[in-house]
Design a protein around this motif. Sequence first.
Motif, PDB file in Angstrom:
ATOM      1  N   TYR A 230      50.054  41.750  45.198  1.00  0.00           N
ATOM      2  CA  TYR A 230      49.522  41.096  46.392  1.00  0.00           C
ATOM      3  C   TYR A 230      48.465  40.071  46.043  1.00  0.00           C
ATOM      4  CZ  TYR A 230      51.211  44.936  49.438  1.00  0.00           C
ATOM      5  OH  TYR A 230      51.961  45.840  50.123  1.00  0.00           O
ATOM      6  N   LEU A 231      48.469  38.981  46.784  1.00  0.00           N
ATOM      7  CA  LEU A 231      47.260  38.167  46.886  1.00  0.00           C
ATOM      8  C   LEU A 231      46.792  38.403  48.312  1.00  0.00           C
ATOM      9  CD1 LEU A 231      45.276  36.028  45.810  1.00  0.00           C
ATOM     10  CD2 LEU A 231      46.691  34.317  46.912  1.00  0.00           C
ATOM     11  N   PHE A 232      45.663  39.085  48.436  1.00  0.00           N
ATOM     12  CA  PHE A 232      45.208  39.513  49.751  1.00  0.00           C
ATOM     13  C   PHE A 232      44.017  38.656  50.164  1.00  0.00           C
ATOM     14  CE2 PHE A 232      43.503  42.177  53.013  1.00  0.00           C
ATOM     15  CZ  PHE A 232      44.597  42.849  53.528  1.00  0.00           C
ATOM     16  N   ILE A 233      44.274  37.738  51.106  1.00  0.00           N
ATOM     17  CA  ILE A 233      43.227  36.795  51.514  1.00  0.00           C
ATOM     18  C   ILE A 233      42.477  37.372  52.710  1.00  0.00           C
ATOM     19  CG2 ILE A 233      42.807  34.469  52.389  1.00  0.00           C
ATOM     20  CD1 ILE A 233      45.456  33.655  51.022  1.00  0.00           C
ATOM     21  N   SER A 234      41.147  37.314  52.662  1.00  0.00           N
ATOM     22  CA  SER A 234      40.371  37.830  53.777  1.00  0.00           C
ATOM     23  C   SER A 234      39.015  37.151  53.809  1.00  0.00           C
ATOM     24  CB  SER A 234      40.192  39.337  53.636  1.00  0.00           C
ATOM     25  OG  SER A 234      39.390  39.812  54.690  1.00  0.00           O
ATOM     26  N   HIS A 235      38.382  37.148  54.989  1.00  0.00           N
ATOM     27  CA  HIS A 235      37.015  36.631  55.031  1.00  0.00           C
ATOM     28  C   HIS A 235      36.027  37.790  54.977  1.00  0.00           C
ATOM     29  CE1 HIS A 235      37.945  37.484  59.279  1.00  0.00           C
ATOM     30  NE2 HIS A 235      36.696  37.875  59.303  1.00  0.00           N
ATOM     31  N   ASP A 236      36.563  38.990  54.878  1.00  0.00           N
ATOM     32  CA  ASP A 236      35.739  40.174  55.063  1.00  0.00           C
ATOM     33  C   ASP A 236      35.814  41.054  53.809  1.00  0.00           C
ATOM     34  OD1 ASP A 236      34.433  42.374  55.916  1.00  0.00           O
ATOM     35  OD2 ASP A 236      35.597  42.648  57.758  1.00  0.00           O
ATOM     36  N   LEU A 237      34.685  41.139  53.102  1.00  0.00           N
ATOM     37  CA  LEU A 237      34.683  41.924  51.860  1.00  0.00           C
ATOM     38  C   LEU A 237      35.004  43.396  52.099  1.00  0.00           C
ATOM     39  CD1 LEU A 237      31.747  40.741  49.593  1.00  0.00           C
ATOM     40  CD2 LEU A 237      34.095  41.116  48.916  1.00  0.00           C
ATOM     41  N   SER A 238      34.585  43.920  53.245  1.00  0.00           N
ATOM     42  CA  SER A 238      34.786  45.349  53.480  1.00  0.00           C
ATOM     43  C   SER A 238      36.274  45.696  53.595  1.00  0.00           C
ATOM     44  CB  SER A 238      34.040  45.784  54.733  1.00  0.00           C
ATOM     45  OG  SER A 238      34.507  45.054  55.837  1.00  0.00           O
ATOM     46  N   VAL A 239      37.069  44.734  54.060  1.00  0.00           N
ATOM     47  CA  VAL A 239      38.514  44.968  54.147  1.00  0.00           C
ATOM     48  C   VAL A 239      39.121  44.990  52.750  1.00  0.00           C
ATOM     49  CG1 VAL A 239      40.687  43.927  54.866  1.00  0.00           C
ATOM     50  CG2 VAL A 239      38.775  43.996  56.442  1.00  0.00           C
ATOM     51  N   GLU A 257      33.154  33.550  41.713  1.00  0.00           N
ATOM     52  CA  GLU A 257      33.036  34.781  40.943  1.00  0.00           C
ATOM     53  C   GLU A 257      34.351  35.540  41.001  1.00  0.00           C
ATOM     54  OE1 GLU A 257      29.882  37.429  42.045  1.00  0.00           O
ATOM     55  OE2 GLU A 257      30.321  38.822  40.437  1.00  0.00           O
ATOM     56  N   MET A 258      34.664  36.192  39.876  1.00  0.00           N
ATOM     57  CA  MET A 258      35.883  36.968  39.850  1.00  0.00           C
ATOM     58  C   MET A 258      35.624  38.199  39.002  1.00  0.00           C
ATOM     59  SD  MET A 258      39.524  35.314  39.365  1.00  0.00           S
ATOM     60  CE  MET A 258      40.996  36.258  39.514  1.00  0.00           C
ATOM     61  N   ALA A 259      35.965  39.368  39.536  1.00  0.00           N
ATOM     62  CA  ALA A 259      35.657  40.594  38.809  1.00  0.00           C
ATOM     63  C   ALA A 259      36.492  41.740  39.345  1.00  0.00           C
ATOM     64  CB  ALA A 259      34.178  40.928  38.972  1.00  0.00           C
ATOM     65  N   PRO A 260      36.622  42.811  38.567  1.00  0.00           N
ATOM     66  CA  PRO A 260      37.263  44.008  39.100  1.00  0.00           C
ATOM     67  C   PRO A 260      36.509  44.485  40.336  1.00  0.00           C
ATOM     68  CG  PRO A 260      37.005  44.187  36.739  1.00  0.00           C
ATOM     69  CD  PRO A 260      36.289  42.948  37.143  1.00  0.00           C
ATOM     70  N   ALA A 261      37.235  45.077  41.281  1.00  0.00           N
ATOM     71  CA  ALA A 261      36.651  45.379  42.584  1.00  0.00           C
ATOM     72  C   ALA A 261      35.402  46.256  42.504  1.00  0.00           C
ATOM     73  CB  ALA A 261      37.710  46.034  43.473  1.00  0.00           C
ATOM     74  N   GLN A 262      35.457  47.366  41.713  1.00  0.00           N
ATOM     75  CA  GLN A 262      34.296  48.261  41.686  1.00  0.00           C
ATOM     76  C   GLN A 262      33.058  47.524  41.221  1.00  0.00           C
ATOM     77  OE1 GLN A 262      37.133  48.638  39.906  1.00  0.00           O
ATOM     78  NE2 GLN A 262      37.540  50.817  39.468  1.00  0.00           N
ATOM     79  N   GLU A 263      33.256  46.668  40.190  1.00  0.00           N
ATOM     80  CA  GLU A 263      32.096  45.993  39.618  1.00  0.00           C
ATOM     81  C   GLU A 263      31.482  44.994  40.587  1.00  0.00           C
ATOM     82  OE1 GLU A 263      32.626  44.511  35.596  1.00  0.00           O
ATOM     83  OE2 GLU A 263      34.106  46.097  35.299  1.00  0.00           O
ATOM     84  N   ILE A 264      32.343  44.307  41.327  1.00  0.00           N
ATOM     85  CA  ILE A 264      31.796  43.283  42.217  1.00  0.00           C
ATOM     86  C   ILE A 264      31.004  43.929  43.345  1.00  0.00           C
ATOM     87  CG2 ILE A 264      33.440  42.797  44.089  1.00  0.00           C
ATOM     88  CD1 ILE A 264      33.457  39.891  42.913  1.00  0.00           C
ATOM     89  N   PHE A 265      31.425  45.131  43.764  1.00  0.00           N
ATOM     90  CA  PHE A 265      30.689  45.801  44.840  1.00  0.00           C
ATOM     91  C   PHE A 265      29.436  46.486  44.293  1.00  0.00           C
ATOM     92  CE2 PHE A 265      34.849  45.388  46.844  1.00  0.00           C
ATOM     93  CZ  PHE A 265      34.457  44.838  48.050  1.00  0.00           C
ATOM     94  N   ALA A 266      29.525  46.992  43.044  1.00  0.00           N
ATOM     95  CA  ALA A 266      28.381  47.689  42.459  1.00  0.00           C
ATOM     96  C   ALA A 266      27.326  46.708  41.977  1.00  0.00           C
ATOM     97  CB  ALA A 266      28.855  48.564  41.301  1.00  0.00           C
ATOM     98  N   ASN A 267      27.792  45.600  41.422  1.00  0.00           N
ATOM     99  CA  ASN A 267      26.847  44.726  40.757  1.00  0.00           C
ATOM    100  C   ASN A 267      27.287  43.270  40.897  1.00  0.00           C
ATOM    101  OD1 ASN A 267      24.903  43.737  39.056  1.00  0.00           O
ATOM    102  ND2 ASN A 267      26.055  44.235  37.182  1.00  0.00           N
ATOM    103  N   PRO A 268      27.115  42.698  42.083  1.00  0.00           N
ATOM    104  CA  PRO A 268      27.548  41.308  42.276  1.00  0.00           C
ATOM    105  C   PRO A 268      26.729  40.350  41.415  1.00  0.00           C
ATOM    106  CG  PRO A 268      26.273  42.063  44.154  1.00  0.00           C
ATOM    107  CD  PRO A 268      26.484  43.263  43.286  1.00  0.00           C
ATOM    108  N   ALA A 269      27.390  39.391  40.806  1.00  0.00           N
ATOM    109  CA  ALA A 269      26.704  38.510  39.872  1.00  0.00           C
ATOM    110  C   ALA A 269      26.272  37.200  40.522  1.00  0.00           C
ATOM    111  CB  ALA A 269      27.611  38.216  38.678  1.00  0.00           C
ATOM    112  N   HIS A 270      27.068  36.685  41.443  1.00  0.00           N
ATOM    113  CA  HIS A 270      26.757  35.399  42.049  1.00  0.00           C
ATOM    114  C   HIS A 270      25.920  35.614  43.314  1.00  0.00           C
ATOM    115  CE1 HIS A 270      27.378  31.388  43.796  1.00  0.00           C
ATOM    116  NE2 HIS A 270      27.795  31.006  42.590  1.00  0.00           N
ATOM    117  N   PRO A 271      24.912  34.763  43.531  1.00  0.00           N
ATOM    118  CA  PRO A 271      24.093  34.938  44.738  1.00  0.00           C
ATOM    119  C   PRO A 271      24.926  34.913  46.019  1.00  0.00           C
ATOM    120  CG  PRO A 271      23.195  33.200  43.325  1.00  0.00           C
ATOM    121  CD  PRO A 271      24.458  33.664  42.679  1.00  0.00           C
TER     122      PRO A 271
END
Lengths: 344, 320
Positions: A230-239, A257-271
């Motif tokens: 899937y390429l799952f497009i959304s405006h909502d991170l929680s979805v 920014e591009m990262a595995p899902a757990q990492e992006i939610f645990a430790n976002p790198a871009h402001p």
Amino acid sequence: MLDTTTQAPDAVPETVMELRGLEREFARKPVLAERLMKLVGKAPDTPSLKAVRSVDFAIREGEVLGLVGESGCGKSTLGRMITGIIPPTGGAVTYQGADISAMKGQALKDFTLGVQMIFQDPYASLNPRQRVGEILAEPLRVHGLATDKADIRRRVDAALTEVGLDTSYRDRYPHQFSGGQRQRIGIARALIVEPSFLVCDEPIAALDVSIQAQVINLFLALRAKRNLTYLFISHDLSVVRHIADRVAIMYLGKIVEMAPAQEIFANPAHPYTRTLLEQIPSVKNRKRHFEAVKGEIPSPHKPPSGCAFHPRCPMATARCRAEAPVTREIAPGRTVSCHLHDAN
Amino acid sequence: MTDTSQQLTGQQALGQQGVGEPVPQRRAPIGDTPQRRAMLKRLKRRPSVKGSLIALFLIVVIGLTLPFFAPQNPYDLTSFSVMDNRLAPGSESFEGTRFLLGTDQQGRDMLSAIFYGLRVSLLVGLVSTGLALVIGVCVGLVAAVMGGRIEAMLMRLVDFILGFPTILVALVMLAMIGRGVDKVILAIVVVQWANYARIMRSAALSERRREYVEAAFNLGYGKPRVMFRHIMPNSLNAVLVVATVQIASAITLEATLSFLGVGVPVTQPSLGLLVASGFDYLMSGDYWISLYPGIALLVLIFSLNLVGDRLRTALDPKRS
């Protein structure tokens, strides 16, 4: 036993889709007067809009890549370029190693059927004058995937059952269904040609919250059953959190920014990712309402200098205003384009 | 005329037929969506529309079953006599038959001439509108879907045709190719298809942007299929409403051309030609030769316009 299960995802899955320097510019056609002026050599620049500005990434077989960004950032345009509805104005999309713009004959047919799209608005994405049965049977007939009536009927019924609809809905018209049911019909229409890749363009944004979860679960079940990518497009991170393996954050036509899902939610790198995460309503921090990120999204006609996010960034420096950051890998599988990460 | 129940069923039959009739596609579910049914109900409730539908129905029935109604065949030169020329309404003929609406200068029974004239007028109106509709819909669709140079060329042609007064173009054409029912139809088609092309293009352009069209292209359907199976059925409404009104204007145009002497031949009189032939005797008091065909034309056009206009109102979701 434990070893083999953890080994499986590490066995480098094949790349299905690869975007290289993908760009899309929308320009108004010059009117007659402007064309005449161009002949004289005094033409003013016709305004153009760069919806997608140099995007590179790869989608691996069997993964769910979430593409998140505010409205107007170019994510739908990107999705449509991947399915081939819109041709890119720069760069290329390769599907299973071949450039899609150069495809012909059987390869083109394989690509067209192999990459399907789920649309945002379930009220607009079904032809109001066709019965559900006709909507689902048409792709089979057009592409000769099933020819005799009984076979077509059987496959239409199977598709309806697969998305959780009753087979008796075959003879009804789209307007007789609710939004969630229509979205299921849209999914069945995409699945009936047995694709391997689905581009979902905000497939649940137009649905009731109570229905959203059901449709997400349907996507997850189908993925497990059919080994879909899937390429799952959304405006909502929680979805995206519920469904994606990897997440790409898009801002004004660029992947920031591009990262595995757990990492992006645990430790976002871009402001920008951080601000997006702060906007998610949650019970824990008593935030009940969705708020847009402060400030307007800048006009893509006139993108800001340097880093496109600097006018809204809480950590912007003089350098951000002057110089566009390059995308660098800060950890294996994690890329970010921000000056803050230059030092590390 | 006295049996009201029969009239009502006839009127209902026409109501459904009238809407379903000009749809040139197979298996179109246009006739039976619930909205459509509700619209028809709304349409039939208005008394003025009821009257028009009844009048139209009677005209169509008379046109189809002419020999039963017309006392005389005005195309058959042996069935009337010059001895009976310009008899007043109600007078008796040389041989004893009664002329309810009088006779014209050749001794033809006006009632029969009007019935046959109605048939010619209706035929011209329906056939020319149908042909113009088919051409216009195809051109508009192609322009909207193909875009680019093809669209520019087609739409400039449409602008060119719409830029001339209709009557002028038709007059010039008929002056070149001569008179005759087929030629009148051709002339009307030439001046009218551009209307439909323009409306169809704008309707198709707005449909084209909808997601189901995108989905159709995404599923690898060819352009002709997307055009005729997806875009066309969804953008026909606007064109069909205009077409009902255009039937009336086609009939008017034919009557005008015939009145001016370039339309149908004298041997096949239409309503316009009948009015024209009576025009010469109007000053000598023989009013009936012009008056009654004129009234028939008026009723026909008035009911067509009324039905078309109400159809537009009923189809407009904002006013229902």
